[in-house]
Every structure is written in C-alpha cells, then in structure tokens.
Scaffold this active site. Structure first.
Site, short mmCIF file in Angstrom:
data_model
loop_
_atom_site.label_atom_id
_atom_site.label_comp_id
_atom_site.label_asym_id
_atom_site.label_seq_id
_atom_site.Cartn_x
_atom_site.Cartn_y
_atom_site.Cartn_z
N ASP A 1 56.48 11.40 25.68
CA ASP A 1 55.59 10.72 24.73
C ASP A 1 56.11 9.31 24.49
O ASP A 1 57.27 9.12 24.12
CB ASP A 1 55.55 11.51 23.42
CG ASP A 1 54.83 10.78 22.31
OD1 ASP A 1 53.94 9.96 22.62
OD2 ASP A 1 55.15 11.03 21.13
N ASN B 1 54.02 6.91 22.66
CA ASN B 1 53.29 6.22 21.59
C ASN B 1 53.27 7.01 20.28
O ASN B 1 52.40 6.81 19.44
CB ASN B 1 51.86 5.92 22.03
CG ASN B 1 51.06 7.17 22.34
OD1 ASN B 1 51.59 8.29 22.29
ND2 ASN B 1 49.78 7.00 22.66
N ASP C 1 52.55 10.11 19.32
CA ASP C 1 51.52 11.05 18.90
C ASP C 1 51.88 12.49 19.28
O ASP C 1 51.08 13.40 19.07
CB ASP C 1 50.16 10.67 19.48
CG ASP C 1 50.10 10.76 21.01
OD1 ASP C 1 51.14 11.04 21.63
OD2 ASP C 1 49.01 10.52 21.56
N ASP D 1 52.28 11.00 27.96
CA ASP D 1 51.28 10.03 28.38
C ASP D 1 51.79 9.23 29.57
O ASP D 1 52.93 9.38 30.02
CB ASP D 1 50.92 9.10 27.22
CG ASP D 1 52.14 8.54 26.50
OD1 ASP D 1 53.07 8.06 27.19
OD2 ASP D 1 52.20 8.60 25.26
N ASP E 1 45.22 15.37 40.65
CA ASP E 1 44.71 16.73 40.53
C ASP E 1 43.21 16.64 40.29
O ASP E 1 42.77 16.29 39.19
CB ASP E 1 45.40 17.44 39.37
CG ASP E 1 45.42 18.95 39.53
OD1 ASP E 1 44.48 19.48 40.13
OD2 ASP E 1 46.40 19.58 39.06
N ASP F 1 41.91 21.47 42.84
CA ASP F 1 41.99 22.65 41.97
C ASP F 1 40.89 23.65 42.31
O ASP F 1 39.71 23.29 42.46
CB ASP F 1 41.85 22.21 40.51
CG ASP F 1 41.87 23.38 39.56
OD1 ASP F 1 42.94 23.99 39.41
OD2 ASP F 1 40.81 23.69 38.98
N GLU G 1 44.26 24.53 46.24
CA GLU G 1 44.61 25.77 45.56
C GLU G 1 43.66 26.85 46.07
O GLU G 1 42.47 26.80 45.80
CB GLU G 1 44.48 25.61 44.05
CG GLU G 1 44.86 26.87 43.29
CD GLU G 1 44.54 26.79 41.81
OE1 GLU G 1 45.24 27.44 41.02
OE2 GLU G 1 43.57 26.09 41.45
N HIS H 1 52.34 24.63 36.79
CA HIS H 1 51.87 24.61 35.40
C HIS H 1 51.23 25.91 34.95
O HIS H 1 51.01 26.12 33.75
CB HIS H 1 50.85 23.48 35.24
CG HIS H 1 49.64 23.65 36.11
ND1 HIS H 1 49.69 23.46 37.48
CD2 HIS H 1 48.38 24.03 35.83
CE1 HIS H 1 48.49 23.71 37.98
NE2 HIS H 1 47.68 24.05 37.01
N ASP H 2 50.91 26.80 35.88
CA ASP H 2 50.28 28.08 35.54
C ASP H 2 51.23 29.25 35.62
O ASP H 2 50.84 30.38 35.28
CB ASP H 2 49.10 28.35 36.50
CG ASP H 2 47.86 27.56 36.15
OD1 ASP H 2 47.69 27.19 34.97
OD2 ASP H 2 47.06 27.29 37.06
#
Length: 693
Positions: free
Chosen positions: A20, A22, A24, A28, A97, A230, A284, A348-349
């Site tokens: 991160d 910024n 929040d 990013d 992606d 994907d 994928e 990521h899965d």
C-alpha cells in the site's frame, strides 16, 4: 513468435495485498513500483498482475465492469504506465490477467443486455427461456433444494406473480448452486458458471469476439507483453445448452469446459492478436488431461503457449513422491513434442505451498527450499507467487471474522447449517480458503508487516503468528524457522535468488530434456535434465537480458564451461529417507535414449553439487569425493561412520529404509558444495540437492 518465455521466471503479484502506497490499506500500483528493484534483484523476468480493471469486487477483480479503466483502489492509468516503464527499464515484462469468460453484472454491456429482449446487446450474454419440466425420469425439485450434482433440471425460484418454469438445463455453478439466474424484467435466465454477479459472455457472437480482440490490442499498445487468460477453457459453450449426461462428471461442469468451440475461438484470437503482436499467453484450463492439453499448446495448432493444469495441486497425498513424479512424467511425455509446460505450486486461489506441500511448523525453511528446488529445476516455465520466496504459510486466523473470502465463508456457513461438527468445519475452512494466499505481503517486522503504515487498517489482517516472517528479516539474516528457534546462514529468500541465478546461468536447467530416475520411490523425487544437443546456444539478445556472464558462441561452438547435465534429488517428506543412486539407474532413466557421459564409466564423479539446503561450503579434499562429499568436522574427521546414525534416524522419525546397517551407509554427513554424489545417501528431512555435470 519467439520462445523467450522458456527462459523466464514469472512472479505473480496480487496487487491488493502486495504494498500500500497511499494509506488506504489496499495494495496498489504505487506499491508495486516501490518494489521493482526488489523484484529485479530477486531475478524474475515477468510480473503477472492479478486483475486490475475496474470492478465492484464481488470476486476480487475477476468481475470486470470496465475493461479500459483501472480499478481506483489500484491507482490511475498514469500509475499503470509508470509501472510498465519501470518494469521495462529493468528488463522485466508485464503479464495482464485478462478475464474473458464473463463480466460483472454491473458492466454497461450487461445492463443493456438485460434491459429488454430486443436490445442490441442482448446476444452478448447467454440467455435462455425456462424449460417445461425437470427432464425425463426426474422428479420436480425446487431451486433451493437442487444442490451440486443434481442431474435433473430444478424448478426456478418462486417469485410472486411470475412463473419461472424450470431451469434451462442442469448445469452447476463453481460457486455453489446452479449456473442460471432468473431475470424478472425479461422473464429469461442468464448463465453464470461462477457468481450470479458474473454473467457469462456469449463468445458465439462475432461482435463479442471482435470487442475482446480490440481490448487485447489496446492493452498491448499500452505496454502489456503477456496475458494470463482467466477461466479461458469456459469461453465456448455447446449450442442449445444440452443437459450434462447422467451419470455425469461431478457438478455437471463437463459440458462447458474445454469444448471444441473454445479451441476454435482461441485459434481465431491467436491469428488475430497473439501471433501478430508476439505476446506470451498462458491459459487457466482446469480439467485438462495431458492428452487434451496438447489441443491448447501444440505449436502446430496455434492457440496458447502454456496452460495451467491442476492435478498436482489436488493430490490426495501431496507428499507421495512417486505420484508427483508420475504426474510430472505424464505431462512431459504428452507435451514435450512441440509444446511447453507451466510449473507452479501456488497462486491466488490456492493455499500457501509450504502449508500444502511442506511443513509450515517445524521445518518451514527446509521444506520451502525443497519446493523451490523442484519448481525452479523442473521442465517448463516456473510461476512464483508473492511471499513464497520468504516461505509465508497459511493465515490460520483463529477468528472467522478475519476472513474475507465470501465463497469460502458461504461453504463454512453451509457446513454449520448441515449439522457438521464445528471444529471440523473450521479446520477444513482454514486449510482451503483463498485468503490463505491473499494476506498482505510481509516486508518487515513492523506493525502491519510493512504492507501499510502502522496507523492504517489493512483490507485483511496480517496473521500475527507469522509477523516474524518477512523480507527484512531474511535480508538481515534474522531467519526464524521454528517457534522459539532461529538459524544463521542463508535464508529462503537467498535460496530463491541463488536458484534463479543458477537457472539463468545454465541452459540445461531451462531448456534441458527431462528423465525421471527411480520414479517409483515413494519418498524421493529424482530426475535428470540434459541437453539433447550439446552445441545448444541461445539467442544473443535473450542471453544478455538474462544476465549471462559467459559470451554466447555460434551454434557450432558451444559456450565454454557449458553444463549439459543436471541431477536433482529431493527428499519430498519430513522424515529422513535412504536413497541408492547407482549409475545403472541413471543410465536407464525414462525418456533417456543414451546414457550420459557422466555415468558411463560406472561412477558419479562427473557431477558436482551446486546447491543443497543442507550443504556446506568448501572444496572437498583428497579422498573425500569417494565418500560422497562428506563434511569434515572441526577435527578434520569425516562426520558419520557407525556411531550415532541409528539414534539420529530415530530422532528424525525415519528408518534405515534401503540400507541394512550403519556400515552399509557411506554418507551420513552434510554434503560439501562442489562434491560428487554418493551412490548411497541418507537424506535428511526435505533435503534437496542440485548437481551439474
């Protein structure tokens, strides 16, 4: 196109959880830009950015509402352009992606499509009228009673004043329930094989294909070098939406994955986009077999460069070395003629690889290095996921409220409602949910692990029990691998850097053929990599890009010092394993036409140890090589012998395996870098060795 991807290492960035910049609490593009030098030093070549187009985030960016706009949480188009320039200036490429099977239900295309049956974009999505019954031989079942695997057509949802009929067919959704959602405004169902907020595009419509081709060209013009596609195996659907057969594949997915229509669309996209623009593509494609995968990646078919297949990450016993070797061999045999493979153990899965394949409690460091050795020396292009280079384990949050994976949380609630034991439901949830790989990247030991500032709330918590695991500790040598304990020396991050550098230095580790050795061993993975053409050379420009120190010679002049053989030995278990490595086994390795020169004389002296997670530095002295490269202790004596070996084996929870007695075991000490392999070795838990010859 050029096959530069065969020499590359790909690093996946889940931007939301990377860094991160910024304040929040959400990662990013600015945070990625901050870490470009880190990624360059790691040695990776391609940065795979998880979806970053604008999205309402029902599925963390895999539900796109605008293909040509950046998700505001990640930054602006100017930030993206700066990221591309920064990566390219450091010799790294950008992989996008791209989600082409479906959009968000908030995309303007779908809002138009659902507005009326006569809208010009109606046929951009898959709409179907209700059917008249559950199908021959099936009783009527309500929509909310028809779970996954119900072979009939369920009655649609009961809405006041609306006859929803029966679903158009019996297809299931990956995210639970059925793959159809009734739209009261137009009285028809739309297809969604994922969330109901992710309606499927109708690729049979030429207008849809033209628009997707235009979008891909637009991003290539913006600096994208590669695409990860994907769920691309779902873009083609059979005409008339037939029911899945009975008996059918689990969940009824068989009719909308890996279809002939999908291959036709990909060939068109390759012809129109991929080949003219020379971009790398990886798809994928769950549910593919080694044989069906060739339809995607055979160079003569002109579809994709690589695919992701998943049998190895869903093994019943992930530590069965013979089963994993068997899968590697099957895929190699199927793809080697004219195709290429992608290697990965996490994304990521999926759960963290050190938790699913290794030992994330007591031998996290050693098992993380063993997995890295397999990933980076196997045949194919390796794909790393952020955090694996420091051995991040699963999150294991004790509080269910800390999790964010809405689809896993739905399964958790369904398990409780079904009456299953709550402790078991939580245990299954903790190991299988997707948040395990989506917690923040851990850069330091500070609050929030350096992902965001201490006074900022991250979008998902940093697992407090893992705070000691971070990049800063690895770089400083303060590496803790077990509760209350630490070791000195090189950590996991250094291991990854060194292995990536070794892979870049020696073409045999990138382009070499593959031959499994003793593939039926249940605990040890062993294989040869070898150059089929000893005069193999590389493209000069790519050689420079990879950072080779040796000059590239012409094809009839092999590079001086080029290694033509690699021997990889990995104990794929958390207990010790005895292994007998004979020249006969090497010379009879599967797929090996002729015995390697290094073993023709009946010895293993042609190999030298280049990397080992238990190895110690030093040059073996006279006579040590014949003992298998044992490490002398401080007195100069060789470690091991007959004293204490049985006790050591008992402490490790193993047994003597192939060897009848301590006297039958020449090697028990830690191997020395530069030494030759012993013919008989007792491998420590998760021990891995990479020899070159």
């Amino acid at each position: 196109m050029s096959d530069w991807f065969k020499d590359s290492v790909v690093y996946q960035i889940y931007t939301r959880s990377f860094k991160d910049s910024n304040r929040d609490g959400i990662g990013d593009f600015g945070g990625v830009i901050e870490k470009l030098d880190y990624l360059k030093d790691l040695g990776v070549d391609v940065l795979w950015l998880s979806p970053f187009c604008d999205s309402p985030n029902d599925d963390n960016g895999y539900d796109i509402s605008d293909y040509l706009t950046i998700m505001p949480e990640f930054g602006t188009m100017d930030d993206f352009d700066a990221l591309v320039r920064g990566a390219h200036s450091r010799g790294m490429k950008i992989m996008m992606d791209l989600v082409m099977n479906h959009t968000s239900d908030e995309h303007p295309w779908f809002l138009e499509s659902r507005s009326s049956r006569n809208n010009p974009k109606r046929d951009w999505y898959i709409w179907a009228q209700p059917s008249q019954g559950p199908g021959e031989g099936f009783e009527e079942i309500d929509f909310d009673q028809a779970g996954r695997g119900y072979a009939g057509r369920a009655r649609g949802p009961r809405l006041s004043g609306v006859d929803t009929g029966f679903l158009p067919n019996n297809w299931d959704s990956y995210f639970g329930g059925k793959a159809w959602e009734f739209d009261p405004q137009t009285g028809e169902y739309y297809c969604h094989i994922f969330s109901k907020k992710q309606p499927d595009l109708n690729w049979a419509n030429p207008e849809v294909r033209e628009e997707m081709f235009r979008i891909a060209h637009w991003w290539i013009d913006r600096g994208v070098d590669a695409f990860r596609l994907d769920a691309v195996h779902h873009i083609g659907k059979p005409e008339d939406w037939p029911d899945a057969p009975v008996p059918k594949e689990p969940w009824g997915f068989c009719l909308y994955k890996n279809t002939p229509e999908t291959h036709a669309y990909l060939q068109e996209m390759n012809r129109r986009v991929f080949q003219p623009r020379a971009v790398l593509t990886v798809g994928e494609t769950g549910g593919t077999t080694p044989e069906s995968a060739r339809l995607y990646v055979d160079s003569d078919r002109n579809e994709l460069d690589m695919i992701f297949h998943f049998a190895h990450v869903h093994m019943e016993n992930p530590n069965d070395a013979s089963a994993l070797t068997g899968l590697m061999s099957q895929w190699y045999a199927a793809l080697k003629p004219g195709a290429w493979d992608a290697q990965f153990f996490s994304n990521h899965d999926l759960p963290r690889q050190v938790s699913s394949f290794g030992d994330d409690r007591w031998l996290r460091g050693k098992s993380a290095k063993a997995i890295a050795a397999l990933l980076l020396t196997s045949w194919g292009t390796p794909f790393m996921y952020q955090g694996e280079e420091i051995g991040l384990p699963n999150a294991y949050f004790p509080d269910i409220g800390d999790y964010r994976d809405i689809h896993a949380l739905r399964g958790y609630r369904e398990g409780l409602v079904s009456g299953e034991d709550p402790e078991l439901v939580m245990a299954v949830f903790q190991t299988r949910n997707r948040d395990n790989s989506r917690t923040p990247m851990q850069w330091s030991g500070e609050a929030n692990a350096g992902f965001c500032e201490a006074d900022v709330q991250p979008w998902i918590p940093v697992p407090q029990q893992n705070r000691h695991i971070n990049v800063g500790a690895e770089l400083a040598g303060r590496v803790e691998y077990a509760p209350g304990g630490s070791i000195g020396g090189a950590g996991i991050l250094s291991w990854y850097r060194d292995l990536i550098a070794l892979r870049k230095r020696y073409s045999v580790l990138r382009r070499g053929a593959y031959a499994p050795v003793n593939p039926n061993h249940s605990r040890v993975i062993c294989y040869l990599r070898y150059l089929e053409d000893p005069a193999f050379t590389e493209d000069p420009a790519r050689s420079k890009e990879l950072g080779h120190s040796s000059p590239v010679q012409s094809e009839d002049q092999p590079r001086a010092g080029e290694k033509t053989l690699a021997l990889v030995i990995i104990n794929w278990t958390g207990t010790q394993a005895d292994y007998h490595l004979s020249p006969r086994l090497l010379s009879q390795a599967e797929y090996l036409d002729t015995p390697p020169e290094a073993v023709k004389d009946g010895s293993l002296s042609g190999f030298s140890l280049e990397a080992g997670n238990y190895a110690v530095p030093g040059t073996p002295g006279p006579g040590e090589e014949s003992l298998g490269g044992l490490c002398p202790d401080e007195s100069g004596a060789i470690q091991g012998g007959t004293t204490g070996v049985a006790d050591f084996a008992a402490a490790l929870g193993g047994d003597s395996g192939e060897f009848d007695s301590d006297d039958d075991l020449p090697e028990t000490g830690r191997p020395v870098l530069g030494s030759a392999p012993a013919k008989k070795m007792r491998l420590r838990p998760w021990e891995c060795r990479v020899y070159l010859g």
